[in-house]
Motif scaffolding. Structure first.
Motif, PDB file in Angstrom:
ATOM      1  N   THR A   1       0.858  -1.184   0.000  1.00 28.98           N
ATOM      2  CA  THR A   1       0.000   0.000   0.000  1.00 28.98           C
ATOM      3  C   THR A   1       0.890   1.229   0.000  1.00 28.98           C
ATOM      4  O   THR A   1       1.854   1.315   0.762  1.00 28.98           O
ATOM      5  N   VAL A   2       0.563   2.167  -0.871  1.00 26.83           N
ATOM      6  CA  VAL A   2       1.265   3.445  -0.905  1.00 26.83           C
ATOM      7  C   VAL A   2       0.260   4.508  -0.465  1.00 26.83           C
ATOM      8  O   VAL A   2      -0.939   4.386  -0.725  1.00 26.83           O
ATOM      9  N   ASN A   3       0.741   5.516   0.227  1.00 28.63           N
ATOM     10  CA  ASN A   3      -0.116   6.455   0.927  1.00 28.63           C
ATOM     11  C   ASN A   3      -0.726   7.558   0.064  1.00 28.63           C
ATOM     12  O   ASN A   3      -1.255   8.526   0.597  1.00 28.63           O
ATOM     13  N   MET A   4      -0.673   7.438  -1.250  1.00 27.83           N
ATOM     14  CA  MET A   4      -1.265   8.493  -2.060  1.00 27.83           C
ATOM     15  C   MET A   4      -1.763   7.959  -3.392  1.00 27.83           C
ATOM     16  O   MET A   4      -1.372   6.884  -3.830  1.00 27.83           O
ATOM     17  N   ASP A   5      -2.616   8.752  -3.993  1.00 27.49           N
ATOM     18  CA  ASP A   5      -3.168   8.445  -5.296  1.00 27.49           C
ATOM     19  C   ASP A   5      -2.096   8.676  -6.363  1.00 27.49           C
ATOM     20  O   ASP A   5      -1.083   9.306  -6.110  1.00 27.49           O
ATOM     21  N   GLY A   6      -2.312   8.159  -7.554  1.00 24.81           N
ATOM     22  CA  GLY A   6      -1.414   8.434  -8.659  1.00 24.81           C
ATOM     23  C   GLY A   6      -0.319   7.401  -8.846  1.00 24.81           C
ATOM     24  O   GLY A   6       0.568   7.590  -9.659  1.00 24.81           O
ATOM     25  N   PHE A   7      -0.359   6.317  -8.110  1.00 25.01           N
ATOM     26  CA  PHE A   7       0.689   5.298  -8.188  1.00 25.01           C
ATOM     27  C   PHE A   7       0.222   4.023  -8.882  1.00 25.01           C
ATOM     28  O   PHE A   7       0.923   3.020  -8.850  1.00 25.01           O
ATOM     29  N   GLN A   8      -0.938   4.044  -9.510  1.00 24.97           N
ATOM     30  CA  GLN A   8      -1.482   2.803 -10.058  1.00 24.97           C
ATOM     31  C   GLN A   8      -0.549   2.159 -11.082  1.00 24.97           C
ATOM     32  O   GLN A   8      -0.289   0.961 -11.016  1.00 24.97           O
ATOM     33  N   LEU A   9      -0.020   2.934 -12.030  1.00 26.37           N
ATOM     34  CA  LEU A   9       0.872   2.368 -13.045  1.00 26.37           C
ATOM     35  C   LEU A   9       2.146   1.822 -12.413  1.00 26.37           C
ATOM     36  O   LEU A   9       2.629   0.749 -12.781  1.00 26.37           O
ATOM     37  N   SER A  10       2.681   2.561 -11.451  1.00 32.73           N
ATOM     38  CA  SER A  10       3.896   2.101 -10.770  1.00 32.73           C
ATOM     39  C   SER A  10       3.641   0.825  -9.985  1.00 32.73           C
ATOM     40  O   SER A  10       4.471  -0.087  -9.985  1.00 32.73           O
ATOM     41  N   LEU A  11       2.505   0.742  -9.318  1.00 30.91           N
ATOM     42  CA  LEU A  11       2.191  -0.474  -8.564  1.00 30.91           C
ATOM     43  C   LEU A  11       1.985  -1.669  -9.500  1.00 30.91           C
ATOM     44  O   LEU A  11       2.378  -2.789  -9.160  1.00 30.91           O
ATOM     45  N   GLU A  12       1.413  -1.434 -10.660  1.00 30.74           N
ATOM     46  CA  GLU A  12       1.282  -2.513 -11.642  1.00 30.74           C
ATOM     47  C   GLU A  12       2.666  -2.999 -12.073  1.00 30.74           C
ATOM     48  O   GLU A  12       2.893  -4.199 -12.215  1.00 30.74           O
ATOM     49  N   ASN A  13       3.592  -2.052 -12.263  1.00 32.64           N
ATOM     50  CA  ASN A  13       4.964  -2.424 -12.622  1.00 32.64           C
ATOM     51  C   ASN A  13       5.665  -3.155 -11.491  1.00 32.64           C
ATOM     52  O   ASN A  13       6.375  -4.134 -11.722  1.00 32.64           O
ATOM     53  N   LEU A  14       5.486  -2.682 -10.256  1.00 28.33           N
ATOM     54  CA  LEU A  14       6.096  -3.340  -9.103  1.00 28.33           C
ATOM     55  C   LEU A  14       5.615  -4.784  -9.010  1.00 28.33           C
ATOM     56  O   LEU A  14       6.417  -5.703  -8.808  1.00 28.33           O
ATOM     57  N   LYS A  15       4.323  -4.984  -9.173  1.00 28.14           N
ATOM     58  CA  LYS A  15       3.750  -6.334  -9.123  1.00 28.14           C
ATOM     59  C   LYS A  15       4.403  -7.226 -10.180  1.00 28.14           C
ATOM     60  O   LYS A  15       4.873  -8.324  -9.863  1.00 28.14           O
ATOM     61  N   ALA A  16       4.450  -6.748 -11.412  1.00 29.35           N
ATOM     62  CA  ALA A  16       5.045  -7.539 -12.491  1.00 29.35           C
ATOM     63  C   ALA A  16       6.517  -7.823 -12.216  1.00 29.35           C
ATOM     64  O   ALA A  16       6.983  -8.952 -12.395  1.00 29.35           O
ATOM     65  N   PHE A  17       7.259  -6.809 -11.768  1.00 27.34           N
ATOM     66  CA  PHE A  17       8.688  -6.982 -11.496  1.00 27.34           C
ATOM     67  C   PHE A  17       8.914  -8.036 -10.417  1.00 27.34           C
ATOM     68  O   PHE A  17       9.715  -8.951 -10.577  1.00 27.34           O
ATOM     69  N   ALA A  18       8.207  -7.906  -9.290  1.00 27.57           N
ATOM     70  CA  ALA A  18       8.391  -8.835  -8.170  1.00 27.57           C
ATOM     71  C   ALA A  18       7.937 -10.254  -8.518  1.00 27.57           C
ATOM     72  O   ALA A  18       8.454 -11.220  -7.964  1.00 27.57           O
ATOM     73  N   GLU A  19       6.989 -10.366  -9.438  1.00 25.10           N
ATOM     74  CA  GLU A  19       6.498 -11.683  -9.855  1.00 25.10           C
ATOM     75  C   GLU A  19       7.301 -12.248 -11.027  1.00 25.10           C
ATOM     76  O   GLU A  19       7.002 -13.329 -11.515  1.00 25.10           O
TER      77      GLU A  19
END
Length: 131
Positions: A106-124
């Protein structure tokens, strides 16, 4: 900054996700690909530097870049990583929580959706969706 939060479930253990967040080479790979993070020391009070390069996700023109400096404010391995932007005092908090057979970030602000999608893909271990 607003009070919105964004989160993503990642099918990877907290240690793997932590390494994606807290290692500058890994952070650079998924957060604004083509841009560079430098985290010389992962300790509270130390500086992290970010150089934003042009991409389809920002307004920078070819040959331009933006240098930013951050102060690391919290380091709790496998649990929380936070830093504050030195220029505008925006405070970024990444919380990691074990969930089922993976990790909720969880990140504490809006606007991170694309980055979180990338983080998920990278970690997986998958191809990044947002380059």
């Amino acid at each position: 900054m607003n009070d919105e939060t964004r989160s993503v479930f990642i099918e990877a253990d907290p240690e793997t996700v932590w390494t994606a967040l807290a290692n500058d080479e890994n952070f650079s790979a998924w957060y604004a690909p083509g841009s560079v993070w430098r985290i010389p020391e992962l300790e509270v009070g130390c500086k992290a530097l970010f150089t934003l390069m042009p991409s389809e996700h920002n307004q920078l023109e070819e040959g331009e870049h933006v240098d930013m400096s951050f102060t690391i404010t919290e380091v709790v391995p496998h649990s929380r990583f936070s830093y504050t932007a030195d220029d505008d005092q925006l405070h970024f908090i990444f919380d990691l929580r074990p969930e089922n057979a993976g990790t909720r970030v969880t990140v504490n602000m809006d606007g991170f959706q694309l980055s979180l999608e990338n983080l998920k893909a990278f970690a997986e271990g998958r191809e990044l969706p947002n380059i």
